[in-house]
Design an enzyme around this catalytic site. Structure first.
Site, PDB file in Angstrom:
ATOM      1  N   ASP A 185      27.503  19.856  41.456  1.00  0.00           N
ATOM      2  CA  ASP A 185      26.778  21.124  41.597  1.00  0.00           C
ATOM      3  C   ASP A 185      26.369  21.568  40.188  1.00  0.00           C
ATOM      4  O   ASP A 185      27.194  21.589  39.268  1.00  0.00           O
ATOM      5  CB  ASP A 185      27.678  22.175  42.263  1.00  0.00           C
ATOM      6  N   GLU A 228      21.038  22.498  44.947  1.00  0.00           N
ATOM      7  CA  GLU A 228      21.224  21.899  43.617  1.00  0.00           C
ATOM      8  C   GLU A 228      22.534  21.132  43.599  1.00  0.00           C
ATOM      9  O   GLU A 228      23.275  21.159  42.637  1.00  0.00           O
ATOM     10  CB  GLU A 228      21.152  22.962  42.503  1.00  0.00           C
TER      11      GLU A 228
HETATM   12  P1  GH3 Z   1      27.169  27.969  39.754  1.00  0.00           P
HETATM   13  O1  GH3 Z   1      27.434  27.473  38.377  1.00  0.00           O
HETATM   14  O2  GH3 Z   1      28.236  28.864  40.237  1.00  0.00           O
HETATM   15  O3  GH3 Z   1      26.932  26.848  40.704  1.00  0.00           O
HETATM   16  O4  GH3 Z   1      25.870  28.836  39.672  1.00  0.00           O
HETATM   17  P2  GH3 Z   1      24.444  28.536  40.294  1.00  0.00           P
HETATM   18  O5  GH3 Z   1      23.492  29.496  39.691  1.00  0.00           O
HETATM   19  O6  GH3 Z   1      24.106  27.112  40.135  1.00  0.00           O
HETATM   20  O7  GH3 Z   1      24.744  28.742  41.800  1.00  0.00           O
HETATM   21  P3  GH3 Z   1      23.986  29.468  42.949  1.00  0.00           P
HETATM   22  O8  GH3 Z   1      24.490  28.855  44.208  1.00  0.00           O
HETATM   23  O9  GH3 Z   1      24.117  30.941  42.783  1.00  0.00           O
HETATM   24  O10 GH3 Z   1      22.485  29.083  42.760  1.00  0.00           O
HETATM   25  C1  GH3 Z   1      21.947  27.877  43.108  1.00  0.00           C
HETATM   26  C2  GH3 Z   1      20.500  27.977  42.834  1.00  0.00           C
HETATM   27  O11 GH3 Z   1      19.829  26.742  43.048  1.00  0.00           O
HETATM   28  C3  GH3 Z   1      19.811  28.983  43.708  1.00  0.00           C
HETATM   29  C4  GH3 Z   1      18.597  28.298  44.205  1.00  0.00           C
HETATM   30  O12 GH3 Z   1      17.431  29.070  44.038  1.00  0.00           O
HETATM   31  C5  GH3 Z   1      18.504  27.060  43.366  1.00  0.00           C
HETATM   32  N1  GH3 Z   1      17.897  25.965  44.094  1.00  0.00           N
HETATM   33  C6  GH3 Z   1      18.290  25.402  45.234  1.00  0.00           C
HETATM   34  N2  GH3 Z   1      17.433  24.429  45.618  1.00  0.00           N
HETATM   35  C7  GH3 Z   1      16.465  24.379  44.674  1.00  0.00           C
HETATM   36  C8  GH3 Z   1      15.288  23.592  44.513  1.00  0.00           C
HETATM   37  O13 GH3 Z   1      14.957  22.719  45.311  1.00  0.00           O
HETATM   38  N3  GH3 Z   1      14.522  23.821  43.405  1.00  0.00           N
HETATM   39  C9  GH3 Z   1      14.867  24.777  42.496  1.00  0.00           C
HETATM   40  N4  GH3 Z   1      14.075  24.939  41.446  1.00  0.00           N
HETATM   41  N5  GH3 Z   1      15.947  25.545  42.655  1.00  0.00           N
HETATM   42  C10 GH3 Z   1      16.747  25.356  43.710  1.00  0.00           C
HETATM   43 MG    MG Z   2      25.250  25.156  44.792  1.00  0.00          MG
HETATM   44 MG    MG Z   3      25.287  25.686  41.069  1.00  0.00          MG
END
Ligand code: GH3
Ligand code: MG
Ligand code: MG
Length: 344
Positions: A185, A228
């Site tokens: 992650d 992610e």
């Molecule tokens: P942590 O270290 O606790 O994991 O913090 P984080 O910010 O990575 O965790 P969080 O789950 O709050 O955020 C994950 C983010 O990933 C939010 C979302 O917008 C982003 N994300 C998910 N899928 C995609 C994608 O396909 N493209 C992009 N650019 N961002 C994505």
């Molecule tokens: Mg995540």
């Molecule tokens: Mg994350």
């Protein structure tokens, strides 16, 4: 008058035991713009159709070595060539032959001797069917790809992962070989999106997907598990191997840079690791293996991110082994989240 297949010349395989017919037909078809391959008997038709990949087969019925019906039956029984339209060539009087040919799966027939306009019309009709089939097959391949892979990274998607992981656990249970799972992650990924935009976030995901996929063994499974999150399954890898691979990946990601117009961005990932061993854990579900990797990942996040945490699988009341954590001792990721460190 000419015959085309999309933007290219159609490929025809013409089969007739009569050399003069074969000769005249070939020249006529070539003059109409066709690419022609010929056979003077039925015995090599399937083999030739497989290698030459004709758009249609023009097939004589009466041949001494292997008659047209037997050839047609063999063509229709082979999945690689069964969809190629076959146009049977029959004498005008052979009504029964035509019916039999059509019943056996022939697309159409032409009568000998040929009336060129009719021959051309029937070839064109067969080519239209072939074109539709080809388009359909291509669409099916695209759909299959869309259904099984993630469009951003081109890696297997969650659905494909679930199917394949279930099988991997089953194989490991039967073989007794260990099966390790690495769950990744990104750290503070939201900040990357918020600071540099989603495009850069997407670039980062693609880059890490490529990194993991290029390093995996052929029997490993690397997939996009969630937004992610990536997952890497290593059949045959012990807990020690898995921790090493996970820490290699963590370091490789930390060294990675994503280019933006505001400089290069560094990334970081946290990895949760576990290893299933049938001898120790018995038959457990695929989802419970994933749960342990997920717990390891969450614990590693709480411990400060940018690290690898291995959590053993516990069975019943038996105490699980020790959790193991690997990180850079000189790093304080919670103070300076790598997601927003800029270089240059
Ligand atoms: P942590 O270290 O606790 O994991 O913090 P984080 O910010 O990575 O965790 P969080 O789950 O709050 O955020 C994950 C983010 O990933 C939010 C979302 O917008 C982003 N994300 C998910 N899928 C995609 C994608 O396909 N493209 C992009 N650019 N961002 C994505
Ligand atoms: Mg995540
Ligand atoms: Mg994350």
């Amino acid at each position: 008058m000419s015959i085309t297949f999309g933007s290219r010349a159609p490929k025809l395989l013409v089969v007739d035991d009569e050399p003069t017919i074969l000769d005249i037909l070939t020249r006529r078809l070539q003059m109409l713009g066709c690419e022609v391959s010929t056979l003077s008997g039925g015995s090599k038709v399937v083999e030739t159709a497989r290698s030459y990949e004709p758009d249609i087969v023009l097939l004589d019925v009466m041949m001494p070595d292997l008659d047209g019906f037997s050839v047609l039956t063999a063509l229709k029984a082979d999945p690689d060539v069964q969809d190629i339209p076959v146009v049977m060539m029959t004498a005008k009087s052979e009504v029964e032959s035509r019916v039999k040919g059509l019943d056996l799966g022939a697309h159409d027939y032409v009568s000998k001797p040929y009336e060129t306009p009719e021959l051309v019309a029937r070839i064109r009709a067969a080519l239209r069917v072939k074109q539709l089939q080809d388009n359909l097959k291509q669409l099916n391949r695209q759909l299959e790809r869309l259904a099984t892979s993630d469009p951003l990274t081109d890696l297997p998607n969650r659905r494909t992962f679930d199917e394949q992981f279930f099988l991997a656990v089953e194989r490991s249970r039967r073989s007794g070989e260990p099966l390790s799972v690495l769950m990744f992650d990104f750290d503070h990924f939201k900040r990357i999106n918020d600071t540099f935009g989603h495009q850069i976030g997407d670039d980062a995901l693609r880059q890490v997907g490529r990194l993991l996929n290029n390093r995996r063994r052929i029997t490993d499974l690397v997939a996009r598990y969630g937004g992610e999150e990536f997952i890497w399954v290593l059949p045959g890898a012990t807990d020690k191997d898995a921790i090493e691979v996970a820490d290699w990946a963590r370091r490789a990601v930390a060294e990675m840079r994503v280019e933006t117009d505001r400089g290069a961005v560094s990334l970081a990932v946290t990895v949760g690791v576990t290893t299933y061993l049938a001898g120790d854990h018995g038959a457990i579900s695929a989802s419970s293996v994933l749960e342990v990797a997920d717990t390891a990942l969450r614990e590693a996040k709480l411990a400060g991110r940018n690290r690898v945490r291995f959590l053993p699988i516990s069975v019943g009341t038996a105490p699980a082994g020790e959790a193991i954590e690997v990180s850079d001792s000189d790093l304080a990721p919670s103070e300076e989240p790598p997601g927003i460190t800029r270089y240059r």
